[in-house]
Design a protein around this motif. Structure first.
Motif, PDB file in Angstrom:
ATOM      1  N   ALA A 200       0.819  -1.211   0.000  1.00 14.21           N
ATOM      2  CA  ALA A 200       0.000   0.000   0.000  1.00 14.21           C
ATOM      3  C   ALA A 200       0.850   1.258   0.000  1.00 14.21           C
ATOM      4  O   ALA A 200       0.514   2.244  -0.670  1.00 14.21           O
ATOM      5  CB  ALA A 200      -0.929  -0.011   1.220  1.00 14.21           C
ATOM      6  N   TRP A 201       1.953   1.231   0.754  1.00 14.09           N
ATOM      7  CA  TRP A 201       2.805   2.411   0.891  1.00 14.09           C
ATOM      8  C   TRP A 201       4.268   1.992   0.724  1.00 14.09           C
ATOM      9  O   TRP A 201       5.021   1.860   1.699  1.00 14.09           O
ATOM     10  CB  TRP A 201       2.596   3.060   2.256  1.00 14.09           C
ATOM     11  CG  TRP A 201       1.250   3.683   2.430  1.00 14.09           C
ATOM     12  CD1 TRP A 201       0.781   4.813   1.832  1.00 14.09           C
ATOM     13  CD2 TRP A 201       0.180   3.222   3.283  1.00 14.09           C
ATOM     14  NE1 TRP A 201      -0.503   5.084   2.252  1.00 14.09           N
ATOM     15  CE2 TRP A 201      -0.898   4.125   3.139  1.00 14.09           C
ATOM     16  CE3 TRP A 201       0.040   2.133   4.159  1.00 14.09           C
ATOM     17  CZ2 TRP A 201      -2.105   3.973   3.822  1.00 14.09           C
ATOM     18  CZ3 TRP A 201      -1.158   1.975   4.838  1.00 14.09           C
ATOM     19  CH2 TRP A 201      -2.212   2.889   4.657  1.00 14.09           C
ATOM     20  N   PRO A 202       4.723   1.771  -0.494  1.00 11.74           N
ATOM     21  CA  PRO A 202       6.057   1.212  -0.727  1.00 11.74           C
ATOM     22  C   PRO A 202       7.205   2.147  -0.367  1.00 11.74           C
ATOM     23  O   PRO A 202       8.346   1.679  -0.243  1.00 11.74           O
ATOM     24  CB  PRO A 202       6.053   0.916  -2.233  1.00 11.74           C
ATOM     25  CG  PRO A 202       5.010   1.817  -2.809  1.00 11.74           C
ATOM     26  CD  PRO A 202       3.965   1.938  -1.752  1.00 11.74           C
ATOM     27  N   ASP A 203       6.953   3.423  -0.200  1.00 17.09           N
ATOM     28  CA  ASP A 203       8.039   4.369   0.056  1.00 17.09           C
ATOM     29  C   ASP A 203       8.356   4.553   1.540  1.00 17.09           C
ATOM     30  O   ASP A 203       9.290   5.280   1.889  1.00 17.09           O
ATOM     31  CB  ASP A 203       7.701   5.731  -0.552  1.00 17.09           C
ATOM     32  CG  ASP A 203       7.597   5.672  -2.072  1.00 17.09           C
ATOM     33  OD1 ASP A 203       8.292   4.827  -2.667  1.00 17.09           O
ATOM     34  OD2 ASP A 203       6.812   6.449  -2.640  1.00 17.09           O
ATOM     35  N   VAL A 204       7.602   3.923   2.413  1.00 17.15           N
ATOM     36  CA  VAL A 204       7.832   4.058   3.857  1.00 17.15           C
ATOM     37  C   VAL A 204       9.041   3.223   4.276  1.00 17.15           C
ATOM     38  O   VAL A 204       9.247   2.109   3.775  1.00 17.15           O
ATOM     39  CB  VAL A 204       6.582   3.620   4.646  1.00 17.15           C
ATOM     40  CG1 VAL A 204       6.862   3.575   6.154  1.00 17.15           C
ATOM     41  CG2 VAL A 204       5.412   4.555   4.348  1.00 17.15           C
ATOM     42  N   ASP A 205       9.848   3.739   5.190  1.00  8.82           N
ATOM     43  CA  ASP A 205      10.985   2.989   5.734  1.00  8.82           C
ATOM     44  C   ASP A 205      10.482   2.108   6.880  1.00  8.82           C
ATOM     45  O   ASP A 205      10.399   2.543   8.021  1.00  8.82           O
ATOM     46  CB  ASP A 205      12.062   3.954   6.230  1.00  8.82           C
ATOM     47  CG  ASP A 205      13.286   3.219   6.785  1.00  8.82           C
ATOM     48  OD1 ASP A 205      13.339   1.983   6.660  1.00  8.82           O
ATOM     49  OD2 ASP A 205      14.170   3.902   7.346  1.00  8.82           O
ATOM     50  N   TYR A 206      10.138   0.880   6.543  1.00  8.00           N
ATOM     51  CA  TYR A 206       9.588  -0.034   7.551  1.00  8.00           C
ATOM     52  C   TYR A 206      10.669  -0.684   8.393  1.00  8.00           C
ATOM     53  O   TYR A 206      10.374  -1.242   9.450  1.00  8.00           O
ATOM     54  CB  TYR A 206       8.751  -1.125   6.872  1.00  8.00           C
ATOM     55  CG  TYR A 206       7.515  -0.598   6.190  1.00  8.00           C
ATOM     56  CD1 TYR A 206       6.391  -0.230   6.919  1.00  8.00           C
ATOM     57  CD2 TYR A 206       7.475  -0.452   4.805  1.00  8.00           C
ATOM     58  CE1 TYR A 206       5.257   0.252   6.287  1.00  8.00           C
ATOM     59  CE2 TYR A 206       6.353   0.031   4.162  1.00  8.00           C
ATOM     60  CZ  TYR A 206       5.245   0.396   4.921  1.00  8.00           C
ATOM     61  OH  TYR A 206       4.132   0.884   4.298  1.00  8.00           O
ATOM     62  N   GLY A 207      11.920  -0.641   7.949  1.00  6.91           N
ATOM     63  CA  GLY A 207      12.960  -1.395   8.626  1.00  6.91           C
ATOM     64  C   GLY A 207      12.873  -2.851   8.214  1.00  6.91           C
ATOM     65  O   GLY A 207      12.338  -3.206   7.156  1.00  6.91           O
ATOM     66  N   THR A 208      13.408  -3.711   9.058  1.00 13.67           N
ATOM     67  CA  THR A 208      13.383  -5.154   8.788  1.00 13.67           C
ATOM     68  C   THR A 208      12.141  -5.760   9.433  1.00 13.67           C
ATOM     69  O   THR A 208      12.023  -5.793  10.666  1.00 13.67           O
ATOM     70  CB  THR A 208      14.640  -5.838   9.338  1.00 13.67           C
ATOM     71  OG1 THR A 208      15.793  -5.239   8.738  1.00 13.67           O
ATOM     72  CG2 THR A 208      14.619  -7.331   9.036  1.00 13.67           C
ATOM     73  N   ILE A 209      11.207  -6.190   8.619  1.00 11.64           N
ATOM     74  CA  ILE A 209       9.943  -6.744   9.107  1.00 11.64           C
ATOM     75  C   ILE A 209       9.827  -8.203   8.687  1.00 11.64           C
ATOM     76  O   ILE A 209       9.969  -8.538   7.508  1.00 11.64           O
ATOM     77  CB  ILE A 209       8.737  -5.959   8.560  1.00 11.64           C
ATOM     78  CG1 ILE A 209       8.787  -4.491   8.996  1.00 11.64           C
ATOM     79  CG2 ILE A 209       7.430  -6.616   8.991  1.00 11.64           C
ATOM     80  CD1 ILE A 209       8.706  -4.269  10.487  1.00 11.64           C
ATOM     81  N   GLU A 210       9.596  -9.053   9.642  1.00 10.55           N
ATOM     82  CA  GLU A 210       9.307 -10.463   9.382  1.00 10.55           C
ATOM     83  C   GLU A 210       7.897 -10.751   9.878  1.00 10.55           C
ATOM     84  O   GLU A 210       7.596 -10.543  11.063  1.00 10.55           O
ATOM     85  CB  GLU A 210      10.304 -11.367  10.103  1.00 10.55           C
ATOM     86  CG  GLU A 210      10.077 -12.844   9.871  1.00 10.55           C
ATOM     87  CD  GLU A 210      11.090 -13.723  10.585  1.00 10.55           C
ATOM     88  OE1 GLU A 210      10.834 -14.932  10.696  1.00 10.55           O
ATOM     89  OE2 GLU A 210      12.127 -13.196  11.039  1.00 10.55           O
ATOM     90  N   ILE A 211       7.015 -11.157   8.972  1.00 10.78           N
ATOM     91  CA  ILE A 211       5.623 -11.408   9.345  1.00 10.78           C
ATOM     92  C   ILE A 211       5.577 -12.482  10.432  1.00 10.78           C
ATOM     93  O   ILE A 211       6.095 -13.591  10.259  1.00 10.78           O
ATOM     94  CB  ILE A 211       4.802 -11.836   8.118  1.00 10.78           C
ATOM     95  CG1 ILE A 211       4.765 -10.711   7.091  1.00 10.78           C
ATOM     96  CG2 ILE A 211       3.392 -12.233   8.537  1.00 10.78           C
ATOM     97  CD1 ILE A 211       4.172  -9.419   7.606  1.00 10.78           C
ATOM     98  N   THR A 212       4.970 -12.126  11.556  1.00 13.88           N
ATOM     99  CA  THR A 212       4.929 -13.004  12.730  1.00 13.88           C
ATOM    100  C   THR A 212       3.478 -13.123  13.193  1.00 13.88           C
ATOM    101  O   THR A 212       2.987 -12.317  13.978  1.00 13.88           O
ATOM    102  CB  THR A 212       5.797 -12.442  13.865  1.00 13.88           C
ATOM    103  OG1 THR A 212       7.112 -12.161  13.366  1.00 13.88           O
ATOM    104  CG2 THR A 212       5.889 -13.425  15.024  1.00 13.88           C
ATOM    105  N   PRO A 213       2.739 -14.106  12.695  1.00 16.96           N
ATOM    106  CA  PRO A 213       1.320 -14.240  13.041  1.00 16.96           C
ATOM    107  C   PRO A 213       1.139 -14.824  14.434  1.00 16.96           C
ATOM    108  O   PRO A 213       2.092 -15.353  15.025  1.00 16.96           O
ATOM    109  CB  PRO A 213       0.817 -15.214  11.980  1.00 16.96           C
ATOM    110  CG  PRO A 213       1.993 -16.094  11.716  1.00 16.96           C
ATOM    111  CD  PRO A 213       3.198 -15.181  11.800  1.00 16.96           C
TER     112      PRO A 213
END
Length: 310
Positions: free
Chosen positions: A118-131
């Protein structure tokens, strides 16, 4: 409710609000897109965290706020729903067991790096999907020392996998995005009628302190504003649908009146898409055409995509 909880904060950085012994809310101004709230419960030996944040940096600030309060690192994390602003930061707490409704786990895995799309320009850092690794269906009760923490699933509302976190002994409820304080409700991925039922569930808890998913800590009076808005959307949908108008045509011609002051007013068209789906007899929570809905929100936002505030 004490004045300390209703004081208007002018901070632009996140801040912590003590609500009861061992119970705090974590507020991220201004509560707009992707600036969600969190909270934590601790007895000094165990900490339960309620939601995380949209970026690695913000999740680390949340982690620091917990430890700066004197609480140990969370060993439990409850997600109120699957949206990335509430779940992306789960990976910053690798030693914690993540808990959520079974549909929250399913939708977290299905959505993947949803905010990146949705917002590809945001600096999310290192995100690993953790459900969530621990799931429930209707209710689940946890205990943090002497504090009882009740998890309740209200049915499809903001999403299909919402969780209400109720602390009956403290008179506190963490609502997730069932409640936006100062922001426009958003039922695109859930249900309009279900959101009204969820408000009835929240009222039945009789909690004096309400921690919304976005916006300042408040009291049960916020439910009246949300109900009025949702009923406004339902009425607008019925008349517009019957007149053969599209959700976008209905939204562009609508007079928001008292609701014009709510942030993220472009959500009206997304809410109308959901209301139309229910009028067409589709099951609550049925997937919508996101490209169409997001495109319509961009039109309502002056022709540009909505901005992530994180």
């Amino acid at each position: 409710m004490s004045n300390s909880r209703t004081t208007t904060h002018t901070a632009t950085e996140p801040y912590t609000v003590p609500l009861a012994p061992g119970v705090s809310a974590y507020i991220q101004p201004d509560g707009g897109w992707c600036l969600n709230n969190a909270g934590f419960v601790t007895d000094g030996a165990t900490t339960l965290l309620i939601d995380t944040a949209a970026t690695e940096r913000r999740a680390r600030l949340l982690r620091d706020a917990v430890t700066d309060s004197g609480a140990p690192l969370p060993s439990l994390v409850v997600n109120t729903h699957h949206h990335g602003d509430h779940t992306y930061g789960n990976c910053v707490f690798p030693g914690a067991t993540v808990i959520g409704h079974e549909a929250c786990r399913r939708e977290t895995l299905a959505a993947g790096l949803q905010l990146h799309l949705a917002w590809p320009d945001v600096d999310y850092g290192t995100i690993e999907i953790t459900p969530p690794a621990l799931t429930y269906t209707d209710t689940l009760t946890l205990h943090v020392g002497e504090t009882e923490v009740r998890l309740l699933h209200p049915g499809p509302a903001h999403t299909v996998g919402d969780t209400i976190v109720h602390l009956p002994g403290q008179g506190v409820v963490f609502t997730g995005d069932l409640v936006f304080n100062g922001g426009t409700p958003f039922v695109m991925m859930g249900s309009l009628s279900g959101s009204l039922r969820a408000l009835d569930t929240l009222r039945s808890l009789d909690a004096e302190v309400v921690v919304p998913g976005h916006g300042r800590v408040t009291d049960p009076g916020v439910y009246d504003t949300l109900e009025a808005y949702l009923r406004y959307v339902a009425d607008l949908a019925r008349t517009s649908h019957a007149a053969g108008l599209t959700p976008l045509e209905a939204a562009r011609g609508a007079d928001l009146g008292e609701f014009a002051a709510l942030q993220e007013s472009e959500r009206l068209v997304a809410n109308l898409h959901r209301a139309y789906a229910e009028l067409d007899g589709l099951p609550e929570g049925s997937p919508l055409d996101l490209v169409t809905v997001l495109g319509d929100m961009a039109v309502m936002n002056g022709g540009k995509p909505v901005a992530c505030h994180a």
